[in-house]
Design an enzyme around this catalytic site. Structure first.
Site, short mmCIF file in Angstrom:
data_model
loop_
_atom_site.label_atom_id
_atom_site.label_comp_id
_atom_site.label_asym_id
_atom_site.label_seq_id
_atom_site.Cartn_x
_atom_site.Cartn_y
_atom_site.Cartn_z
N GLY A 155 11.17 7.80 2.14
CA GLY A 155 12.06 6.65 2.25
C GLY A 155 12.32 6.04 0.90
N ARG A 156 12.70 4.77 0.90
CA ARG A 156 13.06 4.09 -0.34
C ARG A 156 11.91 4.10 -1.34
NH1 ARG A 156 15.53 -1.46 1.22
NH2 ARG A 156 17.09 -0.10 2.14
N ILE A 157 10.70 3.76 -0.89
CA ILE A 157 9.55 3.72 -1.79
C ILE A 157 9.12 5.13 -2.16
CG2 ILE A 157 7.12 3.06 -1.97
CD1 ILE A 157 7.79 0.62 -0.21
N SER A 177 8.95 14.84 5.86
CA SER A 177 9.69 13.73 6.44
C SER A 177 10.26 14.19 7.77
CB SER A 177 10.81 13.30 5.48
OG SER A 177 11.49 12.18 5.96
N ARG A 236 -0.16 1.77 4.45
CA ARG A 236 -1.00 0.96 5.32
C ARG A 236 -2.33 1.68 5.49
NH1 ARG A 236 1.57 -2.76 4.18
NH2 ARG A 236 2.81 -4.17 5.49
N GLU A 265 -8.88 -3.66 6.48
CA GLU A 265 -8.69 -4.61 5.39
C GLU A 265 -8.89 -6.06 5.84
OE1 GLU A 265 -4.79 -5.49 2.66
OE2 GLU A 265 -5.25 -3.40 3.12
N HIS A 283 -5.08 -4.34 -2.65
CA HIS A 283 -3.72 -4.49 -2.11
C HIS A 283 -2.82 -5.20 -3.13
CE1 HIS A 283 -1.47 -4.48 1.96
NE2 HIS A 283 -0.60 -4.44 0.97
#
Length: 317
Positions: A155-157, A177, A236, A265, A283
């Protein structure tokens, strides 16, 4: 309309919120409790929550007639909000894509280099006074330039990470993907996650969190990876089976791991902390003042659009 902001924000964000809206700021940095979330739905028209504020189906079910009409999430990830339950309750949800892309990609590169070159381990050596001086075989790591990077989720990141790897470090790019992507750099799509894992020197996780991706990276992926390869997670924490990762690191099945997020977390297992081949960050993905300010402004743009009756810039439901 009353706006409830669940965490402290950069000054520019708070100043705008107080100028444009009837804003109430919660001063605590910890996530909302269940009671606080229910009160937010009952007492405010608009809520600006963030990571850790777990608006699950049970929270919505406990508030039969919520006053809240919008959850303007601060962050691109929104797996802490049950968007279907929110929609059923008549509550819109927005997020802040775009503002986080480059900062998160930068942290991925930080972790690739730190993990490959054993930077965290080396810093500990210096800080503890145990460094005995340079020699030709001291702390030999993995040279990152010219290697192969695998992106899980283009994706974008993921694309921003891949560009940095390819154009900055001369890496070959492979990815896994749901569908092929039109990219402005050369990249090879692999047919399975295991195929990708087996072919790369760095496996970078860049998919959204949620039920569909929980433990996507587990023992089978670590078995497929090469013994010198490094896992990087900036997405995540629960996408990675943390117990399986610890076993892979302890057993030398992979070369190392660079983590910015964790399965439970902020709790990090003692076994993971004890490992020299694990690089651990708290993070920091978007932890730059201008980035967090942009995120807050984008969240407020969604609030302003909602109040004015305009189309929401960044809807997710």
């Amino acid at each position: 309309m009353r706006l409830f902001i669940t965490r402290p924000m950069p000054d520019a964000v708070i100043d705008r919120a107080r100028k444009e809206f009837d804003a109430v700021l919660r001063e605590e940095t910890t996530p909302l409790s269940g009671d606080e979330m229910r009160a937010a739905l009952r007492d405010y028209d608009l809520v600006l929550p963030t990571l850790g504020d777990i608006f699950d189906a049970g929270v919505f079910a406990d508030v039969a007639e919520p006053r809240c009409r919008l959850l303007a999430n601060f962050g691109v990830g929104f797996n802490h909000i049950d968007v279907n339950a929110a929609k059923a309750a008549g509550i819109r949800v927005t997020n802040t894509p775009g503002a986080v892309t480059d900062a998160t990609a930068d942290i991925a590169m930080t972790l690739i280099l730190m993990s490959a070159r054993r930077a965290a381990e080396g810093e500990r050596l210096v800080r503890t006074g145990e460094w005995q001086g340079w020699h030709p075989t001291q702390m030999l790591g993995l040279h990152a330039s010219g290697r192969t990077v695998g992106i899980v989720g283009m994706g974008r990141i993921g694309q921003a990470i891949a560009r940095r790897c390819h154009f900055g470090f001369g890496m070959d790019v492979r990815y896994f993907s749901r569908s092929p992507k039109e990219l402005d750099f050369p990249a090879e799509l692999d047919g399975s996650l295991a195929e990708l894992a087996a072919a790369v020197d760095f496996l970078v996780i860049s998919v959204p969190g949620g039920a569909d991706t929980r433990h996507l990276i587990g023992a089978d992926v670590f078995e497929a990876m090469q013994p010198h390869a490094h896992l990087i997670n900036i997405a995540r924490g629960d996408i990675v089976d943390e117990a399986a990762l610890i076993a892979a690191l302890e057993g030398g099945k992979i070369g190392g791991a660079g983590l910015d997020v964790y399965e439970y977390e902020p709790k990090v297992p003692a076994a993971l902390i004890a490992l020299d081949n694990a690089t651990l960050l708290p993070h920091l993905g978007t932890a730059a003042l201008d980035v967090r300010t942009d995120m807050g402004q984008m969240a407020l743009d969604n609030v302003a659009a909602f109040v004015a009756g305009r189309d929401l810039p960044n809807p997710v439901n």
